[in-house]
Design a protein around this motif. Structure first.
Motif: not given
Length: 608
Positions: A581-608
């Motif tokens: 278990r690391g410290t790297q945080e990820y967000h699961q995104i609906q990127f296409g038909h499949r789900v995928m993951f991005v690193r939290s430091q690469d994105v800004v997350v907001t409410e729609s």
């Protein structure tokens, strides 16, 4: 069709409410154009003809692919696929004998099919010595036999569902377009005494079985066996959820009949296993792997370690387009039970199809599986779980949920007939919509560079490269008249979404956007810990992105947030297993038909 039920009920002395409820549980009153179900059943009464059972070569029983999902196991040989024929697979023949109607007419003529089903129920009632009563309560034994179940518990579970339909009532417009209604009869309480007259064996409910008491379950364990030379099969022992959180329940179809699928999961030398198998004709459930342990089913090791896998007897396309209501209902009860037990949200970010699982690495994307396919009715499934998919925004909401009317949504597919793969499939309700490069029907489909690195997306029933499916949520990129565009696999994807018959509805959720200054963001097939998190003696692979790009001007919906984990389990001896278990945080995104993951430091997350 309502007149056909009334006429058949009167002719054969079967209470009309019983006839309607049995039909609903088997087919939801659909005729399906004379085509067979996944259990070789025909027409509104699901009269079965075992000779019509489908065949496919699209799924793991063929022995290809890596369902463990980390490339550590060698290929296995193909296994036998044909099982014996059960009496439940020959009710069409019996109905033909009782009514004098040809088998072909029983398959294709809804009225004849309904009469055949009524004749079967009346015959079962006589065989039990039960009265030809006008009271639905007296028909419990005949209804239980109609299930075709081979154990008392499975037959009772089917009959209980039928009587639940009678008590609650139901209204639906089946595929012939005529509205059908079964009025509620809450006063009906079945006489269960007649079940004992069937003389069916009882299941020994093993302590290992994890399922609701209302479901007929049996324990058919997948073997955990040392094969020598460092090899073992066919799953991994673990201690979930103490060791790792269970995030997902993965919905599969078997692409073989029930009996061969049980042989596959029971093979100690195989490289495929899953937690549960559901039988089509009666919804019977078998458990093979304890939910605390890791089964090899999703083709992505990270997802396997975080998931419970359910295989449903059925064929994505080759054997028929519809799944039985009995199986839907058992599955929905099981998923609700598991979701409550492991605190899994009932949404499409956590209840996923095998076709929504991402490839672990770029070279795995092209061969990932397609089941359960576009004919699995996700909206109905969530309704049965008591978690209906509903809009929760307005015209200003930046995100939408895909939610077509399953019965009226009949997109073009090809490839249902393996002998003529270029032919169009028979029109049928669907949970999926097609995505185009421009806002017009004749525009090309959007491209998936992972699924089709050397070609274009197709309309094949097996090709989800340019499809969005019920319950998935996306960020709106643009609107033009009756057309809506979403961000999808790094591009703008258009679908027809008229106000008179919308296929997407406003739905609020979190959104991920690349951090300012980044031209694009890498996406991943797993939430992998950083290599330095591994303890001494555990080799960690580098974090390798998939072949897609998430450009700066785009946004994607977030389904869950998690910390990178890896279950190191490559030996039969569990003493060497480790959860990294690391410290790297990820967000699961609906990127296409499949789900995928991005690193939290690469994105800004907001409410729609």
């Amino acid at each position: 069709m309502p007149k056909a039920f009334a006429k058949a009920a009167k002719r054969h002395g079967v209470p009309e409410r019983v006839l309607l409820a049995v039909s609903y549980l088997q087919s939801r009153w659909d005729c399906n154009g004379g085509g067979p179900s996944t259990a070789a059943g025909f027409g509104p009464m699901h009269l079965t003809d075992g000779a019509a059972l489908g065949r496919s070569r699209r799924h793991h029983p063929d022995g290809d692919g890596d369902l463990r999902g980390d490339g550590s196991l060698p290929p296995k040989s193909s296994m036998g696929r044909r099982g014996g024929r059960h009496a439940s697979q020959h009710t069409l023949e019996h109905a033909a004998e009782l009514t004098g109607t040809s088998r072909d007419r029983l398959r294709k003529d809804p009225a004849a099919n309904i009469a055949g089903g009524a004749a079967l129920l009346a015959d079962y009632q006589r065989a039990l010595g039960a009265p030809a009563s006008a009271d639905p309560a007296d028909w419990y034994g005949a209804v239980a036999r109609y299930s075709g179940a081979s154990t008392e518990e499975a037959a009772a579970a089917f009959a209980d569902e039928v009587y639940e339909v009678i008590r609650e009532g139901v209204t639906r417009v089946p595929d012939n377009g005529t509205k059908m209604t079964l009025a509620p009869s809450p006063e009906v309480s079945p006489t269960r005494f007649w079940l004992t007259r069937l003389n069916l064996p009882r299941l020994a409910r093993a302590d290992a079985v994890e399922c609701p008491d209302s479901i007929a379950c049996e324990w058919i364990p997948a073997p955990y066996q040392d094969l020598g030379n460092g090899k073992y099969g066919n799953h991994d022992l673990a201690d979930r959820p103490n060791s790792q959180t269970i995030h997902y329940i993965v919905i599969h179809d078997t692409e073989v009949e029930y009996d061969p699928s049980i042989c596959i999961v029971h093979n100690p030398t195989g490289k495929a296993s899953w937690h549960y198998t559901l039988r089509a004709y009666d919804g019977h459930l078998a458990q093979h792997v304890r939910t605390k342990d890791v089964a090899w089913h999703a083709g992505n090791w990270y997802v396997n370690t975080k998931a419970i896998g359910l295989e449903h007897e059925g064929f994505l396309a080759a054997g028929g387009f519809w799944y039985t209501e009995a199986m839907y209902r058992t599955s929905a009860k099981l998923v609700r039970f598991l979701a409550d037990k492991y605190d899994i949200p009932l949404d499409r970010a956590h209840i996923i199809g095998h076709d929504n699982v991402p490839g672990l690495l770029p070279d795995k994307v092209e061969t990932m599986h397609e089941d359960p396919g576009p004919y699995w009715d996700w909206a109905h499934f969530f309704e049965l779980m008591g978690a209906p998919l509903r809009p929760d925004g307005d015209a200003t909401t930046a995100t939408v949920m895909i939610l077509p009317d399953y019965d009226r949504n009949r997109p073009k597919y090809t490839g249902c007939d393996e002998a003529n793969p270029g032919d169009d499939c028979r029109p049928h309700g669907s949970a999926s919509i097609w995505l185009h490069t421009e806002p017009r029907e004749d525009a090309p489909l959007v491209k998936d560079i992972g699924k089709h690195p050397r070609g274009e997306s197709t309309y094949s029933v097996y090709d989800h490269a340019a499809r969005a499916v019920t319950g998935q949520r996306y960020v709106v990129a643009e609107r033009q008249g009756d057309w809506t565009a979403i961000w999808y696999l790094g591009q703008k994807a258009w679908f027809h979404n008229p106000e008179s018959l919308p296929v997407a509805v406003p739905s609020r959720t979190r959104i991920a956007t690349p951090r300012p200054g980044l031209a694009s963001v890498p996406v991943y097939g797993r939430a992998h810990p950083e290599p330095e998190a591994a303890p001494s003696g555990v080799m960690m692979e580098p974090l390798i992105p998939l072949q897609y790009k998430f450009p700066a001007e785009q946004s994607y919906t977030v389904g869950l947030t998690t910390i990178g984990e890896h279950y190191h389990a490559k030996t039969f001896d569990v003493s060497g297993h480790r959860v990294v278990r690391g410290t790297q945080e990820y967000h699961q995104i609906q990127f296409g038909h499949r789900v995928m993951f991005v690193r939290s430091q690469d994105v800004v997350v907001t409410e729609s």
